[in-house]
Motif scaffolding. Structure first.
Motif, PDB file in Angstrom:
ATOM      1  N   GLN A  60     -25.773 -28.627 -34.707  1.00 22.76           N
ATOM      2  CA  GLN A  60     -25.998 -28.201 -33.330  1.00 22.76           C
ATOM      3  C   GLN A  60     -26.342 -26.703 -33.273  1.00 22.76           C
ATOM      4  O   GLN A  60     -26.918 -26.231 -32.304  1.00 22.76           O
ATOM      5  CB  GLN A  60     -24.739 -28.463 -32.475  1.00 22.76           C
ATOM      6  N   TYR A  61     -25.967 -25.973 -34.332  1.00 19.14           N
ATOM      7  CA  TYR A  61     -26.240 -24.540 -34.408  1.00 19.14           C
ATOM      8  C   TYR A  61     -27.449 -24.264 -35.303  1.00 19.14           C
ATOM      9  O   TYR A  61     -27.602 -23.165 -35.840  1.00 19.14           O
ATOM     10  CB  TYR A  61     -25.012 -23.800 -34.947  1.00 19.14           C
ATOM     11  N   GLY A  62     -28.284 -25.267 -35.489  1.00 19.07           N
ATOM     12  CA  GLY A  62     -29.440 -25.126 -36.359  1.00 19.07           C
ATOM     13  C   GLY A  62     -30.324 -23.951 -36.001  1.00 19.07           C
ATOM     14  O   GLY A  62     -30.830 -23.248 -36.880  1.00 19.07           O
ATOM     15  N   GLU A  63     -30.500 -23.690 -34.711  1.00 15.28           N
ATOM     16  CA  GLU A  63     -31.344 -22.572 -34.284  1.00 15.28           C
ATOM     17  C   GLU A  63     -30.749 -21.243 -34.734  1.00 15.28           C
ATOM     18  O   GLU A  63     -31.469 -20.333 -35.147  1.00 15.28           O
ATOM     19  CB  GLU A  63     -31.514 -22.592 -32.767  1.00 15.28           C
ATOM     20  N   ASP A  64     -29.396 -21.130 -34.657  1.00 11.27           N
ATOM     21  CA  ASP A  64     -28.739 -19.902 -35.097  1.00 11.27           C
ATOM     22  C   ASP A  64     -28.943 -19.686 -36.595  1.00 11.27           C
ATOM     23  O   ASP A  64     -29.215 -18.575 -37.050  1.00 11.27           O
ATOM     24  CB  ASP A  64     -27.244 -19.956 -34.784  1.00 11.27           C
ATOM     25  N   PHE A  65     -28.812 -20.767 -37.367  1.00 17.20           N
ATOM     26  CA  PHE A  65     -29.016 -20.649 -38.805  1.00 17.20           C
ATOM     27  C   PHE A  65     -30.473 -20.325 -39.124  1.00 17.20           C
ATOM     28  O   PHE A  65     -30.762 -19.536 -40.027  1.00 17.20           O
ATOM     29  CB  PHE A  65     -28.587 -21.932 -39.516  1.00 17.20           C
ATOM     30  N   THR A  66     -31.396 -20.914 -38.386  1.00 15.86           N
ATOM     31  CA  THR A  66     -32.817 -20.650 -38.590  1.00 15.86           C
ATOM     32  C   THR A  66     -33.128 -19.173 -38.355  1.00 15.86           C
ATOM     33  O   THR A  66     -33.876 -18.549 -39.116  1.00 15.86           O
ATOM     34  CB  THR A  66     -33.680 -21.521 -37.656  1.00 15.86           C
ATOM     35  N   LYS A  67     -32.548 -18.599 -37.296  1.00 13.23           N
ATOM     36  CA  LYS A  67     -32.771 -17.186 -36.989  1.00 13.23           C
ATOM     37  C   LYS A  67     -32.130 -16.281 -38.034  1.00 13.23           C
ATOM     38  O   LYS A  67     -32.641 -15.201 -38.343  1.00 13.23           O
ATOM     39  CB  LYS A  67     -32.220 -16.863 -35.599  1.00 13.23           C
ATOM     40  N   PHE A  78     -30.582 -25.192 -46.627  1.00 17.52           N
ATOM     41  CA  PHE A  78     -29.313 -24.486 -46.488  1.00 17.52           C
ATOM     42  C   PHE A  78     -28.197 -25.457 -46.104  1.00 17.52           C
ATOM     43  O   PHE A  78     -27.125 -25.480 -46.720  1.00 17.52           O
ATOM     44  CB  PHE A  78     -29.446 -23.384 -45.433  1.00 17.52           C
ATOM     45  N   LEU A  79     -28.443 -26.293 -45.078  1.00 13.89           N
ATOM     46  CA  LEU A  79     -27.425 -27.238 -44.627  1.00 13.89           C
ATOM     47  C   LEU A  79     -27.145 -28.304 -45.684  1.00 13.89           C
ATOM     48  O   LEU A  79     -26.034 -28.834 -45.760  1.00 13.89           O
ATOM     49  CB  LEU A  79     -27.850 -27.883 -43.318  1.00 13.89           C
ATOM     50  N   SER A  80     -28.128 -28.602 -46.524  1.00 11.11           N
ATOM     51  CA  SER A  80     -27.906 -29.545 -47.610  1.00 11.11           C
ATOM     52  C   SER A  80     -26.899 -28.980 -48.606  1.00 11.11           C
ATOM     53  O   SER A  80     -26.032 -29.703 -49.112  1.00 11.11           O
ATOM     54  CB  SER A  80     -29.227 -29.855 -48.318  1.00 11.11           C
ATOM     55  N   ALA A  81     -27.012 -27.662 -48.887  1.00 10.49           N
ATOM     56  CA  ALA A  81     -26.039 -27.023 -49.773  1.00 10.49           C
ATOM     57  C   ALA A  81     -24.663 -26.968 -49.117  1.00 10.49           C
ATOM     58  O   ALA A  81     -23.643 -27.122 -49.784  1.00 10.49           O
ATOM     59  CB  ALA A  81     -26.511 -25.610 -50.132  1.00 10.49           C
ATOM     60  N   VAL A  82     -24.656 -26.762 -47.803  1.00  6.09           N
ATOM     61  CA  VAL A  82     -23.388 -26.726 -47.061  1.00  6.09           C
ATOM     62  C   VAL A  82     -22.692 -28.072 -47.151  1.00  6.09           C
ATOM     63  O   VAL A  82     -21.457 -28.152 -47.297  1.00  6.09           O
ATOM     64  CB  VAL A  82     -23.637 -26.360 -45.583  1.00  6.09           C
TER      65      VAL A  82
END
Length: 333
Positions: A60-67, A78-82
């Motif tokens: 849900q915070y994908g936009e924050d991670f993208t920025k 990144f989320l795959s590693a998470v």
């Protein structure tokens, strides 16, 4: 309204949880206190299923991670590693988990165990950069041509003559023809850089005793784990990795650092001390770079190998420097 800095986005992420399914909603509702007991029980019973739900929640915070992530790292990678690390992190408070992951993203490091790790300490998630993470940021600075870090084993061929000119002062020939047992135990860790200009930095060499002194004097995480009897700090569980990372950290004394690398050192220290790992906004990059340049200028004044243990990391002033420079005492390691 658009959030102008990552600090704003982190603050928003820890106070405005999105709507998700019931199990994940219970995780998001308590951002300041412990993760609910029902989530703990669910984690033990469902294992990977809870991790999947937690990942859905984080998406849900994908936009924050993208920025936060640099352009060369895709948010899905990144989320795959998470995802691989989540089963061990579901007991962490949501606020600390988001902050640790956003800090990791800010530095463009994957939490894959090689570049960085998100570690659980009690109910808090902590971002821990590893040796390869430091190497990655050194290359990004554009000032470093190559980074060399290694461990010398008992039966390796090596020579260290600090009074000889570089590169004759240090050589290491690993006995790769021998088995791990035949090579013997590691006796020294070292790191040095060849600069883009063709010059080579001083070689930083640390014995096991040096690493133990760093651990005992400076690592709050080690002291906390030892006092609690948990003995689960990285110094306990992976001493050689921390030993190998230590000379890399000390390279900042003899190698020009980027603002990003200075910030990584500070975040690493803060996490070890159990403090909030500050994520620097882009507006602060110029000031941090000036701090890094000052540290390098101080280092160039003395290249005596006997001073290798005496090193400093600039502390942030209450107000940015403009025209004058003052020397200050440094950081912990």
């Amino acid at each position: 309204m658009a959030l102008s800095t990552l600090k704003d986005r982190v603050r928003a992420a820890t106070t405005e949880p999105p709507a998700v399914d019931a199990t994940v909603q219970s995780l998001a509702e308590d951002t300041a206190g412990p993760v609910p007991a029902q989530l703990h029980a669910s984690a033990q019973a469902e294992g990977d299923d809870v991790a999947d739900k937690a990942l859905t929640w984080l998406e849900q915070y994908g936009e924050d991670f993208t920025k936060a992530l640099p352009s060369h790292i895709d948010v899905k990678a990144f989320l795959s590693a998470v995802r691989a690390a989540l089963p061990g992190l579901v007991r962490c408070t949501p606020a600390s988990l988001r902050q640790a992951l956003l800090t990791c993203a800010r530095f463009g490091l994957l939490p894959d165990g090689r570049h960085a790790v998100i570690k659980r300490e009690g109910k808090l998630a902590v971002f821990v950069p590893m040796a390869q993470g430091y190497v990655e940021l050194m290359y990004r600075s554009g000032r470093v041509g190559s980074v060399h870090v290694g461990m010398i084993h008992e039966n390796d061929e090596w020579n260290y003559e600090p009074t000889a000119p570089a590169p004759l002062d240090f050589t290491h020939k690993p006995r790769v023809d021998l088995s791990k047992k035949e090579r013997g135990k590691p006796i020294l860790a070292y790191a040095f850089c060849w600069m883009a200009s063709g010059a080579r930095s001083q070689v930083i060499i640390l014995s096991r005793e040096d690493a133990e002194e760093i651990r005992d004097e400076y690592s709050s995480a080690y002291q906390r784990a030892k006092a609690s009897g948990a003995n689960d700090s990285f110094w306990h569980t992976d001493f050689d990795a921390m030993w190998r990372k230590s000379p890399l950290r000390r390279l900042h004394k003899v190698v020009p650092m980027s603002a990003e690398l200075v910030a990584l050192l500070k975040a690493d220290d803060a996490g070890d001390a159990g403090e909030v790992q500050i994520v620097h906004a882009p507006a602060e990059e110029t000031y941090l770079l000036a701090e890094a340049d000052e540290a390098h200028e101080q280092a160039e004044e003395s290249q005596d190998p006997q001073d290798a243990r005496v090193w400093t990391l600039p502390r942030k002033r209450s107000q940015p420097r403009r025209t004058t420079r003052k020397s200050r005492k440094g950081s912990r390691r």
